[in-house]
Design a protein around this motif. Structure first.
Motif, PDB file in Angstrom:
ATOM      1  N   ILE A   5       0.827  -1.206   0.000  1.00  0.00           N
ATOM      2  CA  ILE A   5       0.000   0.000   0.000  1.00  0.00           C
ATOM      3  C   ILE A   5       0.865   1.261   0.000  1.00  0.00           C
ATOM      4  N   GLU A   6       1.926   1.265   0.796  1.00  0.00           N
ATOM      5  CA  GLU A   6       2.821   2.425   0.842  1.00  0.00           C
ATOM      6  C   GLU A   6       3.452   2.684  -0.523  1.00  0.00           C
ATOM      7  N   LEU A   7       3.949   1.636  -1.138  1.00  0.00           N
ATOM      8  CA  LEU A   7       4.583   1.778  -2.444  1.00  0.00           C
ATOM      9  C   LEU A   7       3.591   2.275  -3.490  1.00  0.00           C
ATOM     10  N   GLY A   8       2.390   1.695  -3.478  1.00  0.00           N
ATOM     11  CA  GLY A   8       1.376   2.076  -4.452  1.00  0.00           C
ATOM     12  C   GLY A   8       0.957   3.534  -4.329  1.00  0.00           C
ATOM     13  N   PHE A   9       0.725   3.981  -3.104  1.00  0.00           N
ATOM     14  CA  PHE A   9       0.241   5.341  -2.925  1.00  0.00           C
ATOM     15  C   PHE A   9       1.348   6.386  -3.039  1.00  0.00           C
ATOM     16  N   LEU A  10       2.566   6.017  -2.735  1.00  0.00           N
ATOM     17  CA  LEU A  10       3.678   6.934  -2.993  1.00  0.00           C
ATOM     18  C   LEU A  10       3.845   7.149  -4.491  1.00  0.00           C
ATOM     19  N   HIS A 100      -1.565  -8.848   6.744  1.00  0.00           N
ATOM     20  CA  HIS A 100      -0.098  -8.923   6.850  1.00  0.00           C
ATOM     21  C   HIS A 100       0.550  -8.869   5.475  1.00  0.00           C
ATOM     22  N   PHE A 101      -0.100  -9.464   4.478  1.00  0.00           N
ATOM     23  CA  PHE A 101       0.415  -9.422   3.115  1.00  0.00           C
ATOM     24  C   PHE A 101       0.460  -7.982   2.599  1.00  0.00           C
ATOM     25  N   LEU A 102      -0.585  -7.213   2.889  1.00  0.00           N
ATOM     26  CA  LEU A 102      -0.663  -5.839   2.399  1.00  0.00           C
ATOM     27  C   LEU A 102       0.196  -4.868   3.198  1.00  0.00           C
ATOM     28  N   LEU A 103       0.248  -5.064   4.521  1.00  0.00           N
ATOM     29  CA  LEU A 103       0.875  -4.075   5.401  1.00  0.00           C
ATOM     30  C   LEU A 103       2.194  -4.524   6.028  1.00  0.00           C
ATOM     31  N   GLU A 104       2.411  -5.836   6.063  1.00  0.00           N
ATOM     32  CA  GLU A 104       3.625  -6.389   6.671  1.00  0.00           C
ATOM     33  C   GLU A 104       3.813  -5.868   8.100  1.00  0.00           C
ATOM     34  N   GLN A 105       2.698  -5.783   8.814  1.00  0.00           N
ATOM     35  CA  GLN A 105       2.714  -5.256  10.178  1.00  0.00           C
ATOM     36  C   GLN A 105       2.647  -6.395  11.178  1.00  0.00           C
ATOM     37  N   ASP A 106       3.649  -6.476  12.077  1.00  0.00           N
ATOM     38  CA  ASP A 106       3.695  -7.544  13.074  1.00  0.00           C
ATOM     39  C   ASP A 106       3.241  -7.091  14.453  1.00  0.00           C
ATOM     40  N   LYS A 107       3.321  -5.775  14.701  1.00  0.00           N
ATOM     41  CA  LYS A 107       2.933  -5.249  16.005  1.00  0.00           C
ATOM     42  C   LYS A 107       1.930  -4.102  15.813  1.00  0.00           C
ATOM     43  N   ALA A 159      -8.102   0.964   0.623  1.00  0.00           N
ATOM     44  CA  ALA A 159      -6.810   1.076   1.309  1.00  0.00           C
ATOM     45  C   ALA A 159      -6.910   1.888   2.594  1.00  0.00           C
ATOM     46  N   VAL A 160      -7.729   2.933   2.602  1.00  0.00           N
ATOM     47  CA  VAL A 160      -7.869   3.763   3.803  1.00  0.00           C
ATOM     48  C   VAL A 160      -8.374   2.924   4.973  1.00  0.00           C
ATOM     49  N   VAL A 161      -9.410   2.147   4.727  1.00  0.00           N
ATOM     50  CA  VAL A 161      -9.975   1.310   5.788  1.00  0.00           C
ATOM     51  C   VAL A 161      -8.978   0.237   6.217  1.00  0.00           C
ATOM     52  N   VAL A 162      -8.332  -0.376   5.256  1.00  0.00           N
ATOM     53  CA  VAL A 162      -7.351  -1.422   5.555  1.00  0.00           C
ATOM     54  C   VAL A 162      -6.176  -0.850   6.347  1.00  0.00           C
ATOM     55  N   ALA A 163      -5.734   0.358   6.007  1.00  0.00           N
ATOM     56  CA  ALA A 163      -4.606   0.977   6.700  1.00  0.00           C
ATOM     57  C   ALA A 163      -4.928   1.245   8.165  1.00  0.00           C
ATOM     58  N   VAL A 164      -6.192   1.514   8.456  1.00  0.00           N
ATOM     59  CA  VAL A 164      -6.602   1.768   9.840  1.00  0.00           C
ATOM     60  C   VAL A 164      -6.716   0.461  10.624  1.00  0.00           C
ATOM     61  N   ILE A 165      -7.492  -0.470  10.115  1.00  0.00           N
ATOM     62  CA  ILE A 165      -7.764  -1.702  10.860  1.00  0.00           C
ATOM     63  C   ILE A 165      -6.567  -2.652  10.829  1.00  0.00           C
ATOM     64  N   GLY A 166      -5.775  -2.597   9.771  1.00  0.00           N
ATOM     65  CA  GLY A 166      -4.677  -3.547   9.615  1.00  0.00           C
ATOM     66  C   GLY A 166      -3.508  -3.321  10.551  1.00  0.00           C
ATOM     67  N   GLN A 167      -3.487  -2.180  11.252  1.00  0.00           N
ATOM     68  CA  GLN A 167      -2.404  -1.903  12.189  1.00  0.00           C
ATOM     69  C   GLN A 167      -2.931  -1.778  13.614  1.00  0.00           C
ATOM     70  N   ALA A 168      -4.110  -2.374  13.817  1.00  0.00           N
ATOM     71  CA  ALA A 168      -4.784  -2.322  15.114  1.00  0.00           C
ATOM     72  C   ALA A 168      -4.489  -3.573  15.937  1.00  0.00           C
ATOM     73  N   PRO A 169      -4.605  -3.485  17.256  1.00  0.00           N
ATOM     74  CA  PRO A 169      -4.415  -4.658  18.121  1.00  0.00           C
ATOM     75  C   PRO A 169      -5.335  -5.799  17.703  1.00  0.00           C
ATOM     76  N   LEU A 170      -4.780  -7.005  17.711  1.00  0.00           N
ATOM     77  CA  LEU A 170      -5.450  -8.267  17.384  1.00  0.00           C
ATOM     78  C   LEU A 170      -5.636  -8.489  15.886  1.00  0.00           C
ATOM     79  N   PHE A 171      -5.500  -7.447  15.072  1.00  0.00           N
ATOM     80  CA  PHE A 171      -5.667  -7.611  13.636  1.00  0.00           C
ATOM     81  C   PHE A 171      -4.344  -7.827  12.905  1.00  0.00           C
TER      82      PHE A 171
END
Length: 305
Positions: A5-10, A100-107, A159-171
């Motif tokens: 998502i970062e690469l695409g929107f940049l 995780h595939f889209l955001l690669e966020q572990d924490k 992407a906006v919705v995914v960027a919010v929920i995808g970096q949230a606790p438990l998600f």
């Protein structure tokens, strides 16, 4: 490393910023297919070149699809988040894998309170825009946009919705519920002013769209009487040519304060570049089209730009 998502929107932000700059300053030297693909609506390319691009043009009225989709998606995401946090639903493993595939966020990068507030504000915005595009705005039957604009709009709201929920606790991890961050000092401190400013911009954007819609309607019957463009006046139009775009930027600033992650910042850059470039082109078009256009108006920032 940048995630998908970062690469695409940049890339989108840079492309829009550079293309808009070149067109604004060197339009005579820009190929017709770029002009026709980039410009749409009131200031669409009027030349005879790149006729073949009509094959991939769609009605501008399909803006409605952005908000119909985003209204449903944001509402379902918010409900899902509420079920996860307050009714102990477990986030499905495939949802975690996809995010995780889209955001690669572990924490987790934000608190539960920030996520729920951001999703709520997003949903309110999408619902209002959905109403406007179906029942308020008047789209000219001849107005079209390139298919790329249509796809970008759908991708943006996803992407906006995914960027919010995808970096949230438990998600983004399998964190223990007892250890998740329910709230933080920044969110508790800024939630009220952020919400007030967001809703002010939300309301002013609505009123700006009412002004624009009324230019094409009879004031008594409320029926559409013309599809021509006129000079909008009143409210924030006293100061800028595109108050609705200014309000959009303000709302995304508020969302960025709630979700200050690198991913959301990349989306924010795209919003800034897109809204500013569109506002500049609209401002120049107004000045060239209407000889009596107010000279004291700026494009998007009062008294500045």
């Amino acid at each position: 490393m940048l995630n998908v998502i970062e690469l695409g929107f940049l890339c989108l932000a840079i492309t829009v910023a550079l293309t808009g700059f070149v067109i604004k300053n060197y339009e005579k030297h820009v190929p017709a297919f770029i002009l026709k693909g980039f410009k749409y609506g009131a200031f669409a390319y009027q030349g005879s070149g790149a006729v073949y691009l009509r094959v991939i043009e769609v009605s501008k009225a399909r803006y409605r699809h952005f908000y119909a989709f985003s209204s449903v998606f944001s509402a379902l995401t918010l409900v899902y988040a509420l079920l996860v946090y307050f009714y102990e639903f477990k986030v499905h493993k495939y949802v975690v894998l996809f995010l995780h595939f889209l955001l690669e966020q572990d924490k987790p990068a934000v608190s539960v309170a920030a996520v729920l507030l951001a999703l709520s504000l997003l949903m309110v915005q999408c619902f209002r825009r959905c109403y406007e595009t179906y029942y308020l705005q008047v789209f000219a039957r001849t107005s079209t946009m390139n298919l790329s604009h249509y796809i970008a709009g759908l991708v943006h709201y996803f992407a906006v919705v995914v960027a919010v929920i995808g970096q949230a606790p438990l998600f983004c991890d399998n964190q223990n519920r007892k250890k998740i961050l329910w709230h933080d000092i920044k969110t508790l401190t800024l939630s009220i002013p952020v919400t007030i400013i967001f809703l002010w911009a939300w309301y002013e954007q609505y009123k700006s769209n009412v002004v624009l819609a009324n230019l094409r309607k009879d004031q008594k019957s409320r029926m559409v009487v013309t599809e021509k463009h006129c000079v909008p006046r009143g409210r924030l139009f006293k100061y800028v040519s595109s108050p609705h775009r200014l309000c959009e930027v303000i709302m995304y600033v508020m969302l960025l304060i709630l979700v200050p992650t690198r991913t959301f910042f990349c989306i924010f850059l795209w919003v800034i570049c897109n809204q500013v470039q569109t506002a500049l082109h609209a401002h120049e078009w107004y000045k060239k089209t209407f000889m009596d256009y107010p000279t004291d108006r700026n494009a998007i920032i009062p008294q500045i730009y």
